[in-house]
Design an enzyme around this catalytic site. Structure first.
Site, PDB file in Angstrom:
ATOM      1  N   ASP A 196      26.694 -18.989 -22.989  1.00 34.38           N
ATOM      2  CA  ASP A 196      26.168 -18.578 -21.585  1.00 34.38           C
ATOM      3  C   ASP A 196      26.650 -19.264 -20.537  1.00 34.38           C
ATOM      4  O   ASP A 196      26.420 -19.120 -19.356  1.00 34.38           O
ATOM      5  CB  ASP A 196      24.619 -19.165 -21.885  1.00 34.38           C
ATOM      6  CG  ASP A 196      24.628 -20.591 -21.761  1.00 34.38           C
ATOM      7  OD1 ASP A 196      24.978 -21.431 -22.434  1.00 34.38           O
ATOM      8  OD2 ASP A 196      23.648 -21.202 -20.803  1.00 34.38           O
ATOM      9  N   ASP A 238      27.048 -21.854 -28.812  1.00 28.52           N
ATOM     10  CA  ASP A 238      26.778 -22.869 -28.035  1.00 28.52           C
ATOM     11  C   ASP A 238      25.373 -23.234 -28.314  1.00 28.52           C
ATOM     12  O   ASP A 238      24.529 -22.779 -28.902  1.00 28.52           O
ATOM     13  CB  ASP A 238      26.845 -22.148 -26.773  1.00 28.52           C
ATOM     14  CG  ASP A 238      26.675 -23.152 -25.318  1.00 28.52           C
ATOM     15  OD1 ASP A 238      27.075 -24.175 -25.510  1.00 28.52           O
ATOM     16  OD2 ASP A 238      25.840 -22.892 -24.534  1.00 28.52           O
TER      17      ASP A 238
END
Length: 257
Positions: free
Chosen positions: A207, A9
């Site tokens: 996250d 990410d």
């Protein structure tokens, strides 16, 4: 260690809260690459808002728009769109409530409102410019992803009204809008099948809420120490905060570097 496909990410994983790349991250990614591992970005961002990170880190494989656009080594493997038949009633629904939508095609972000504080608040956290305004942009362009600006409680109204769409919250006042069933995991699966690899060969780092399916899908998964609480239960383990060498420490722990 057998070479792995590493899916990262961007925001909160590669970039810290100030949208900087923490010390050690570039070096760690290059070491992983030198060790034979494949580096792939997996993000809710568009290719054009991820461009600076991709170029700096010399990465040409990605899953963008939460799985709507997939590229491997410069070759586009998939471009999904949201049907106009879904976007028109969604737009009408939002207009009645005076809630803006940002539409995203392959080249730009366009807002349904010329100015709105919620758009500014959320978009500014990405350190990108306020999107230009254009009426009915979605009618003449292929939209890969949209953003709706509403509270978490109001999001439930959208979910009930539009069962064929998926709403994933990424900010206090905003959530991503995608076709039902689309996720980073879908994009990862497509990329892995293209190169003849399996989910067990994938390691995912994330996250946010839009990383849940990605972490569930990958053979090994890492949640950043700064992640949303809901993500932790889906991770193989939780590493340190993004600003405290979380990414590099996780890669060392896994023997990737």
């Amino acid at each position: 260690m057998t070479n792995k496909i590493l899916f990262f990410d961007i925001d909160g994983t590669i970039l810290d809260n100030d949208k900087n790349i923490p010390n050690g991250v570039e070096e760690s990614l290059q070491k992983a690459r030198d060790n034979g591992h494949e580096i792939v970005i997996s993000t809710g961002r568009s290719p054009f808002t991820a461009k600076s990170v991709l170029e700096r880190l010399k990465i040409d494989s990605f899953v963008c728009y939460n799985g709507q656009i997939v590229q491997f080594k410069g070759q586009i493997l998939h471009k999904g769109i949201i049907a106009k038949e879904e976007l028109k009633p969604l737009t009408d629904f939002a207009n009645v409530r005076k809630q803006p939508i940002v539409y995203m095609d392959s080249d730009e972000m366009v807002s349904s409102f010329p100015d709105h504080e919620d758009v500014f608040e959320s978009i500014s956290t990405l350190k990108i410019d306020f999107p230009r305004y254009a009426e009915d942009f979605f009618l003449t362009n292929d939209i890969h992803q949209a953003l709706i600006f509403c509270s978490a409680e109001e999001q439930k109204e959208y979910e009930k009204a539009f069962p064929n769409l998926k709403f994933v919250r990424w900010h206090r006042v905003s959530c991503d809008v995608l076709p039902k069933g689309i996720s980073k995991a879908k994009g990862m699966d497509l990329l892995l099948k293209h190169i003849g690899r399996n989910p067990e060969d994938a390691v995912a780092f994330g996250d946010g809420l839009n990383d849940i399916e990605m972490l569930q899908f990958a053979g090994t998964s890492v949640a950043m120490g700064n992640c949303v609480e809901e993500l932790k239960e889906h991770a193989t383990f939780v590493t340190d905060h993004v600003s405290e060498s979380g990414l590099s420490n996780a890669m060392k722990k896994l023997g990737l570097i």
